[in-house]
Enzyme design. Structure first.
Site, PDB file in Angstrom:
ATOM      1  N   CYS A 168      11.428   1.983 -11.330  1.00 18.38           N
ATOM      2  CA  CYS A 168      10.238   1.957 -10.127  1.00 18.38           C
ATOM      3  C   CYS A 168       9.729   0.691 -10.050  1.00 18.38           C
ATOM      4  O   CYS A 168       9.215   0.491  -8.731  1.00 18.38           O
ATOM      5  CB  CYS A 168       9.236   3.065 -10.758  1.00 18.38           C
ATOM      6  SG  CYS A 168       9.779   4.673 -11.022  1.00 18.38           S
TER       7      CYS A 168
ATOM      8  N   ASN B 121       7.925  11.014  -5.729  1.00 17.70           N
ATOM      9  CA  ASN B 121       8.330   9.778  -6.510  1.00 17.70           C
ATOM     10  C   ASN B 121       9.682   9.329  -6.122  1.00 17.70           C
ATOM     11  O   ASN B 121      10.853  10.168  -6.722  1.00 17.70           O
ATOM     12  CB  ASN B 121       8.274  10.028  -8.088  1.00 17.70           C
ATOM     13  CG  ASN B 121       8.278   8.443  -8.662  1.00 17.70           C
ATOM     14  OD1 ASN B 121       9.053   7.691  -8.208  1.00 17.70           O
ATOM     15  ND2 ASN B 121       7.977   8.481  -9.762  1.00 17.70           N
TER      16      ASN B 121
ATOM     17  N   HIS C  96       3.064   2.016  -6.247  1.00 18.98           N
ATOM     18  CA  HIS C  96       4.130   3.009  -6.371  1.00 18.98           C
ATOM     19  C   HIS C  96       3.779   4.056  -6.350  1.00 18.98           C
ATOM     20  O   HIS C  96       2.802   4.800  -6.977  1.00 18.98           O
ATOM     21  CB  HIS C  96       4.848   2.629  -7.577  1.00 18.98           C
ATOM     22  CG  HIS C  96       5.784   3.494  -8.235  1.00 18.98           C
ATOM     23  ND1 HIS C  96       6.808   4.076  -7.389  1.00 18.98           N
ATOM     24  CD2 HIS C  96       6.169   4.256  -9.528  1.00 18.98           C
ATOM     25  CE1 HIS C  96       7.505   4.909  -8.125  1.00 18.98           C
ATOM     26  NE2 HIS C  96       6.994   5.344  -9.284  1.00 18.98           N
TER      27      HIS C  96
END
Length: 334
Positions: free
Chosen positions: A118, A288, A258
């Site tokens: 990520c 996500n 994020h």
């Protein structure tokens, strides 16, 4: 004669999300969960899913890159380098970057993948900045392309509501102005391996009937541990880069975290003292999307960004990998 310092600036951005929307109501018919449970614990209402047999992350990345070239009036021949960050490559090899390059007619650049989970976009941007500062490239595409649905177990109620598919791409070029990537604070601690990974499919645990039966080709996550580290490391990295560059919360125009979990975003912003009106959040729409989440947010907010805006980005991912980046936006949206 001293050469002028070159900074790496984003001169254009584009994104792509699939048409299919998997909302919480539909998901609750697939696994034992509810809209309330997902919304309160994760913050996601819906996520985009790439459908179609034989489709992969390159089918997300290529449309984003094509739109980027169109928006910036750039030809494929002008691109010197393409960096693709992805945790869901089309194949073990060749690189997804090479496949996206082929689909977009980019033949004169060299291309490679970065895998930092990520945190991939920040790692890739720092790499692109180094190429720009070193004079090795003038036009670089950084594309984040993630088909997270390809490794999501839709029988696991703890992880399947989290992830979605998306891609976003930026054009990175040099400038002598005090704009662009001005600093970064990036880290890796491999001790995080056991807490967040895909257990099978690599060279350590090769695919077999047994690994498939044990459902080891999907994301495994120890949620409470990951949550604790994500809040701590993201906020620490962002706060550190602000202190290092003498930035107060009043100096920051936008915080771009994020999009892992709404509670993680809220906790990190609170620790930094950043008002919620300055925080880019679209997790409710996309979930996500791993390395694509930060540039996807930047792309959505592009119409509001102004030349000189101070932006702090922060991410945390498997590995563990984490970090932050201090960026000054380089253009006004036309």
């Amino acid at each position: 004669m001293l050469m002028e310092k070159k900074n790496a600036i984003i001169t254009g951005i584009a994104s792509y999300v699939p048409d299919y929307i998997l909302n919480n109501e539909e998901l609750s018919r697939m696994v034992d969960t509810t809209d309330e449970w997902i919304t309160t614990r994760i913050g996601t209402k819906e996520r985009r899913i790439l459908k179609g047999e034989g489709t992969g992350s390159s089918d997300l990345g290529a449309p984003a890159v094509k739109e980027l070239l169109r928006k910036t009036n750039t030809t494929p021949e002008e691109i010197d380098l393409m960096i693709c960050c992805t945790s869901t490559p089309d194949y073990r090899f060749p690189s997804t970057a090479s496949i996206i390059s082929e689909k977009c007619g980019i033949k004169k650049a060299y291309s490679f993948d970065i895998q930092a989970a990520c945190s991939g976009f920040l790692f890739a941007m720092q790499t692109a900045a180094a190429y720009i500062q070193g004079g090795l490239a003038k036009k670089i595409i950084v594309v984040a392309a993630e088909k997270m649905s390809s490794m999501t177990d839709y029988t696991d109620r703890s992880t399947c509501p989290i992830f979605g598919d998306a891609a976003s791409a930026v054009l990175v070029e040099p400038t002598t102005e005090n704009l662009g990537v001005l600093d970064a604070d990036l880290h890796t601690d491999g001790a995080g391996l056991t807490h967040l990974l895909m257990k099978a499919g690599g060279s350590v645990n090769v695919p077999s009937h047994e690994t498939v039966d044990r459902r080891e080709h999907f994301i495994y996550q120890e949620g409470r541990i990951v949550f604790k580290y994500a809040v701590s490391y993201m906020s620490e990295a962002a706060s550190h880069i602000m202190e290092k560059n003498n930035l107060t919360f009043n100096d920051v125009d936008w915080f771009v975290p994020h999009q892992a979990n709404q509670r993680i975003i809220d906790a990190a912003a609170h620790r930094m003292g950043i008002d919620s009106s300055k925080v880019m959040v679209n997790i409710q729409k996309y979930g996500n999307t791993s390395s694509a989440s930060i540039p996807l947010a930047l792309s959505e907010w592009e119409p509001q960004l102004k030349k000189g805006d101070t932006i702090v980005m922060a991410a945390f991912g498997a590995g563990f990998t984490w970090g932050s980046m201090y960026l000054k936006w380089a253009y006004d949206t036309k």
